[in-house]
Design a protein around this motif. Structure first.
Motif, mmCIF file in Angstrom:
data_model
loop_
_atom_site.group_PDB
_atom_site.id
_atom_site.type_symbol
_atom_site.label_atom_id
_atom_site.label_comp_id
_atom_site.label_asym_id
_atom_site.label_seq_id
_atom_site.Cartn_x
_atom_site.Cartn_y
_atom_site.Cartn_z
ATOM 1 N N PRO A 27 48.539 37.831 48.967
ATOM 2 C CA PRO A 27 47.487 37.531 47.986
ATOM 3 C C PRO A 27 46.385 38.594 47.946
ATOM 4 C CG PRO A 27 48.057 35.572 49.260
ATOM 5 C CD PRO A 27 48.754 36.722 49.918
ATOM 6 N N SER A 28 46.155 39.279 49.068
ATOM 7 C CA SER A 28 45.104 40.300 49.085
ATOM 8 C C SER A 28 45.408 41.428 48.108
ATOM 9 C CB SER A 28 44.946 40.858 50.499
ATOM 10 O OG SER A 28 46.177 41.406 50.962
ATOM 11 N N SER A 29 46.690 41.725 47.867
ATOM 12 C CA SER A 29 47.032 42.806 46.930
ATOM 13 C C SER A 29 46.714 42.415 45.497
ATOM 14 C CB SER A 29 48.512 43.172 47.066
ATOM 15 O OG SER A 29 49.339 42.088 46.680
ATOM 16 N N THR A 30 47.038 41.178 45.125
ATOM 17 C CA THR A 30 46.718 40.739 43.758
ATOM 18 C C THR A 30 45.215 40.641 43.565
ATOM 19 O OG1 THR A 30 46.938 38.428 44.460
ATOM 20 C CG2 THR A 30 48.897 39.511 43.554
ATOM 21 N N GLU A 31 44.489 40.214 44.604
ATOM 22 C CA GLU A 31 43.032 40.171 44.507
ATOM 23 C C GLU A 31 42.464 41.576 44.318
ATOM 24 O OE1 GLU A 31 41.689 38.291 48.018
ATOM 25 O OE2 GLU A 31 42.606 36.353 47.590
ATOM 26 N N LEU A 32 43.034 42.549 45.041
ATOM 27 C CA LEU A 32 42.544 43.917 44.944
ATOM 28 C C LEU A 32 42.722 44.463 43.538
ATOM 29 C CD1 LEU A 32 41.460 46.475 46.355
ATOM 30 C CD2 LEU A 32 43.843 47.076 46.874
ATOM 31 N N PHE A 33 43.906 44.293 42.959
ATOM 32 C CA PHE A 33 44.146 44.865 41.634
ATOM 33 C C PHE A 33 43.435 44.069 40.542
ATOM 34 C CE2 PHE A 33 47.624 47.055 43.798
ATOM 35 C CZ PHE A 33 47.481 48.315 43.261
ATOM 36 N N TYR A 34 43.229 42.778 40.759
ATOM 37 C CA TYR A 34 42.424 42.016 39.797
ATOM 38 C C TYR A 34 40.990 42.536 39.796
ATOM 39 C CZ TYR A 34 40.019 38.140 37.537
ATOM 40 O OH TYR A 34 39.236 37.395 36.684
ATOM 41 N N PHE A 35 40.460 42.819 40.977
ATOM 42 C CA PHE A 35 39.118 43.396 41.074
ATOM 43 C C PHE A 35 39.087 44.769 40.418
ATOM 44 C CE2 PHE A 35 35.797 45.855 43.157
ATOM 45 C CZ PHE A 35 34.713 44.983 43.099
ATOM 46 N N TYR A 36 40.132 45.562 40.624
ATOM 47 C CA TYR A 36 40.208 46.876 39.980
ATOM 48 C C TYR A 36 40.143 46.730 38.459
ATOM 49 C CZ TYR A 36 41.424 49.567 44.169
ATOM 50 O OH TYR A 36 41.394 50.199 45.390
ATOM 51 N N GLY A 37 40.919 45.796 37.913
ATOM 52 C CA GLY A 37 40.954 45.628 36.469
ATOM 53 C C GLY A 37 39.606 45.197 35.909
ATOM 54 N N GLN A 38 38.960 44.246 36.589
ATOM 55 C CA GLN A 38 37.652 43.790 36.126
ATOM 56 C C GLN A 38 36.621 44.920 36.186
ATOM 57 O OE1 GLN A 38 36.924 40.679 34.865
ATOM 58 N NE2 GLN A 38 39.139 40.371 34.935
ATOM 59 N N THR A 39 36.646 45.668 37.301
ATOM 60 C CA THR A 39 35.688 46.764 37.462
ATOM 61 C C THR A 39 35.918 47.845 36.411
ATOM 62 O OG1 THR A 39 35.636 46.334 39.847
ATOM 63 C CG2 THR A 39 34.773 48.437 39.099
ATOM 64 N N LEU A 40 37.179 48.151 36.123
ATOM 65 C CA LEU A 40 37.485 49.184 35.131
ATOM 66 C C LEU A 40 37.015 48.766 33.744
ATOM 67 C CD1 LEU A 40 38.804 51.857 34.428
ATOM 68 C CD2 LEU A 40 40.997 50.683 34.249
ATOM 69 N N GLU A 41 37.238 47.507 33.391
ATOM 70 C CA GLU A 41 36.787 47.037 32.087
ATOM 71 C C GLU A 41 35.266 47.113 31.984
ATOM 72 O OE1 GLU A 41 38.417 46.225 29.383
ATOM 73 O OE2 GLU A 41 40.325 46.696 30.334
ATOM 74 N N GLN A 42 34.579 46.713 33.058
ATOM 75 C CA GLN A 42 33.115 46.752 33.045
ATOM 76 C C GLN A 42 32.592 48.181 32.952
ATOM 77 O OE1 GLN A 42 31.228 45.228 36.594
ATOM 78 N NE2 GLN A 42 29.423 44.544 35.458
ATOM 79 N N CYS A 43 33.197 49.075 33.730
ATOM 80 C CA CYS A 43 32.764 50.473 33.710
ATOM 81 C C CYS A 43 33.026 51.103 32.347
ATOM 82 C CB CYS A 43 33.483 51.252 34.810
ATOM 83 S SG CYS A 43 33.035 52.995 34.915
ATOM 84 N N GLY A 44 34.162 50.752 31.715
ATOM 85 C CA GLY A 44 34.493 51.322 30.413
ATOM 86 C C GLY A 44 33.500 50.954 29.327
ATOM 87 N N LYS A 45 32.759 49.828 29.510
ATOM 88 C CA LYS A 45 31.755 49.451 28.523
ATOM 89 C C LYS A 45 30.534 50.359 28.594
ATOM 90 C CE LYS A 45 33.027 44.544 28.652
ATOM 91 N NZ LYS A 45 32.538 43.183 28.995
#
Length: 804
Positions: A413-431
């Motif tokens: 589960p830690s891997s899915t949590e890591l990439f979910y955090f990556y996706g959220q952070t990338l979307e936020q940074c892209g704004k």
């Protein structure tokens, strides 16, 4: 004369330009062709007649040519030509004289026309100048009459006429009368400028006791628009400064109101000012002044400078920075939509902006966006802290706790949590940005991907690799752990590629080439390799009791073959137990197949080593082991998935090849050595080489006495020396007759991923502990075949003969 003519006839017309020798040669050739032999002399009359005809033709041609020569050499012809040339020259001179006369007439005519044109232009210019002078004096008199009044709309029209008419009349400034009128007009213009400046001062002071007349102010702006130039720019800039004077006083960067957490208040304040401007003042100014946009640009410049000062004094908190940035982006988006242009175009032409520089308020945050990136770095560190290093093992086992009502997880589960955090952070940074900060964020992503592969996945599999299981019980927990780690590594590898593609889509195109997670994907590949190693290690440990049982079995004393041996049940059961867990837990079939490929190599290698250590085998022992190998083969064929008997897959061929070489060796061992010629022929047929050392290995495994070995070797040499179909090496070449005592043979280097199932070598590749002398290999250099033959002859010559 007749003879010369005859010669000329024989030689042809062209002979007149030839020498006597050449003419003679042609005459002789003509005679030879006319009278080739004695019989042809009877035709001399015909030849003579033919020659006479040719002579007559030549004479006629001479007469014709003489007549033409006389006509061409007529002396009166040249005189007639010269007379005609003289007449032609006289005609040319006449034409030249008449052309000169016509040119003089045309010049006279065009000169008159040009003088008329000049006169016309001068007359027209004089009339226009007089008309403009009259209009100018009339407009100037009107302007003088309007000066004492407040009729600014009419004043603007009169002033516009004066200014426009003065320009073409400037050349007449040398005339004293004109200069006097120009001086008066300039004084009137200056008076108008001072008058409207007073009116604007009243408007700017905005005295409640004496409120300005907005209708008058609107007409005054028309006069200012006519005056134009620096005066108009001065009025606009003064208006902008007065509108923002309170803003600069309240939101100074040194005061509390001007700090970063009050950025939304800045924009709210300006919206109130802009609302008043739109409702009260915007209609006062001409549209082409673009005062509203300049007001926004001026506010943006002041705000950008204040924010740069605030950010330069200290590092803000992430929440405050992001709130300020979000408010700024919302502000820019609102006005970009209002003016229907990018915000950097809205700010162009402000009081402090440069013509070639485009900027936004939000761009001031770019140099400080590392605060956000550092915060994400710390957030990822906190998220993975409970899974890293020594905690990785307990974290892995905790995720493997199976609930009876829930299926076991396929990835951590830690891997899915890591990439979910990556996706959220990338979307936020892209704004907020697509420039250097996103590149820094990508480096943070890569850093923690490596940490996850090294300190979470690999660390979770670290244990005592020297552990041995002599009880025959597989450590299934280790197998399950390795399976979920392998699935997780594959998931991370695939998802990191998708993450890289998303980053390249969002980041600035100039930075796209700097985005790559290839090193991190290679780390995950190494983790998957290590997982396969763990699986093979557990398989080998589970099968160890069965291999030990082979060494304890008295093979040379067996009296009959009695079905499968007892150790086979344990060996097959251990292999099937681990294979079932692997098939159930590993998601990707290619890694199940990879494990199966390498498991075949490990089992066959250990089985072969055990058989070699159990020598001598004798016939019954070899038959029993051959039967056991069939059971092992059937078990190995079912490793990746159950198969049908008619299956012809590559994996089936791979298993058949590896087990087939061991079966071939056992078949040679169990063959009777009497008669010896038949035993040797059977060896040549099954093994197919002429190697002394390989044949010696079979005799050692068979337990053949030394005396009998000599006789068999002699026969082997005599048989192989006359058989050219045999090779120098075979799979027995790599067979190590003294296998190492270390039971554990699996290592990371022997379990590399994606090795082809159909790898050549089969059993020899698995048994390559030391090269045989007949292998043709010495320190990595190939030994010539002739040298191998020479060594066999020397070995045969030094052996004692029978009876010696």
């Amino acid at each position: 004369m007749s003879g010369a003519a005859a010669g000329q006839g024989l030689a042809g017309p062209s002979s007149i330009d030839m020498s006597d020798s050449e003419v003679g040669e042609q005459v002789m050739a003509r005679l030879a062709s006319s009278f080739p032999n004695a019989a042809s002399l009877s035709r001399h009359q015909q030849v003579h007649a033919k020659l006479q005809l040719e002579i007559m033709e030549v004479k006629d041609e001479v007469v014709r040519l003489k007549g033409e020569l006389r006509r061409d050499q007529d002396p009166g012809k040249m005189s007639r030509i010269q007379t005609q040339i003289g007449e032609l020259m006289q005609q040319i001179n006449v034409i030249r004289e008449k052309a000169a006369e016509a040119e003089a007439i045309v010049k006279a005519i065009t000169g008159d026309i040009q003088r008329l044109d000049v006169a016309k232009r001068n007359l027209t210019g004089a009339i226009q100048t007089l008309e403009r002078w009259g209009m100018f004096k009339h407009a100037q008199s009107q302007l003088k009459e309007l000066l004492p009044t407040k009729r600014y709309r009419e004043m603007a029209q009169a002033l516009s006429a004066v200014i426009h008419l003065m320009t073409p009349l400037r050349p007449l400034n040398t005339v004293s009368t004109v200069a006097t009128v120009f001086k008066a007009a300039e004084a009137d213009r200056q008076a108008v400028q001072e008058k409207v400046a007073v009116e604007m001062d009243i408007f700017f002071r905005n005295n409640p006791n004496q409120p300005p007349d907005l209708q008058v102010v609107q007409e005054v702006c028309l006069v200012i628009d006519v005056l134009g130039g620096d005066f108009k720019n001065h009025i606009i800039e003064r208006y902008l400064q007065l509108q923002l004077a309170e803003y600069r006083r309240i939101f100074r960067s040194t005061d509390e109101a001007g700090q970063l957490d009050n950025v939304p208040r800045r924009y709210a304040w300006f919206r109130r000012v802009l609302k008043h401007h739109d409702e009260e003042d915007s209609q006062l100014f001409p549209t082409d002044w673009d005062v509203t946009r300049l007001l926004v640009a001026s506010f943006a410049e002041y705000t950008r400078a204040d924010l740069a000062n605030v950010l330069g004094k200290g590092t803000p908190s992430v929440s405050v920075l992001m709130d300020a940035l979000q408010s700024t982006l919302d502000f820019e988006a609102f006005f970009a939509k209002r003016f229907d242009m990018p915000f950097e175009d809205v700010t162009a032409g402000g009081p402090q902006s440069q013509a070639l520089t485009k900027w936004t308020i939000s761009s001031v945050f770019d140099n400080y966006f590392s605060v956000y990136v550092d915060a994400q770095d710390r957030a990822i560190a906190d998220m993975l802290s409970q899974h890293r290093g020594a905690r990785s093992r307990s974290s892995l086992e905790g995720s493997m706790q199976e609930d009876s009502d829930a299926p076991a997880p396929t990835v951590l589960p830690s891997s899915t949590e890591l990439f979910y955090f990556y996706g959220q952070t990338l979307e936020q940074c892209g704004k907020y940005t697509t420039g250097e900060p996103m590149k820094k964020l990508a480096r943070v992503f890569g850093k923690w991907l490596k940490v996850y592969s090294d300190e979470v996945l690999q660390a979770s599999m670290k244990r005592d690799v020297s552990r041995r299981s002599f009880e025959g019980r597989a450590n299934l927990q280790e197998v399950k752990n390795a399976c979920i780690v392998l699935n997780t590594a594959e998931y991370c590898q695939n998802t990191s590629l998708q993450l890289e593609e998303r980053l390249k889509d969002k980041i600035d195109p100039t930075l796209k080439e700097d985005i790559s997670f290839e090193p991190e994907r290679e780390n995950f590949t190494a983790v998957m390799t290590q997982c396969i190693t763990v699986l093979l290690r557990e398989l080998e440990s589970a099968c160890e009791p069965a291999f030990a049982a082979i060494l304890k079995t008295p093979w040379m004393h067996l009296e009959n073959v009695s079905g499968r041996s007892a150790y086979i049940v344990d060996l097959v059961g251990s292999v099937k137990q681990i294979a079932e867990v692997v098939r159930a837990r590993i998601e990707s079939k290619k890694y199940i197949r990879n494990f199966a490929d390498k498991a075949v190599g490990v089992v066959i290698l250990r089985l072969t080593q055990s058989v070699i250590k159990s020598r001598p085998l004798k016939k019954i022992g070899a038959e029993q082991i051959l039967l056991d190998v069939q059971a092992v083969k059937a078990c190995l064929l079912d490793l990746p998935e159950p198969h049908t008997e008619s299956s012809s897959s590559v994996y089936v061929k791979y298993v058949t090849k590896n087990t087939g070489q061991l079966e071939t060796m056992l078949k040679v061992i169990l063959a009777p050595d009497d008669p010896p010629e038949g035993f040797v022929q059977n060896y040549c047929l099954l093994i197919g080489d002429r190697s002394f050392s390989n044949f010696q290995k079979i005799l050692d495994l068979k337990g053949t006495p030394r005396n009998d070995q000599q006789r068999l070797l002699d026969i082997f040499l005599s048989v192989t020396s006359t058989n050219d179909d045999l090779t120098d090496t075979s799979f027995l070449t790599s067979l190590d007759m003294d296998p190492p005592n270390d039971r554990m043979v699996t290592s990371p280097s022997s379990t590399a991923l994606f090795s082809p199932t159909s790898a050549s070598g089969g059993l020899p590749g698995l048994l390559a502990r030391a090269a045989s002398v007949d292998a043709g290999v010495n320190d990595g250099r190939e030994t010539p075949k002739a040298f191998g033959d020479f060594r066999r002859l020397v070995s045969f010559a030094t052996r004692p003969r029978h009876g010696e």
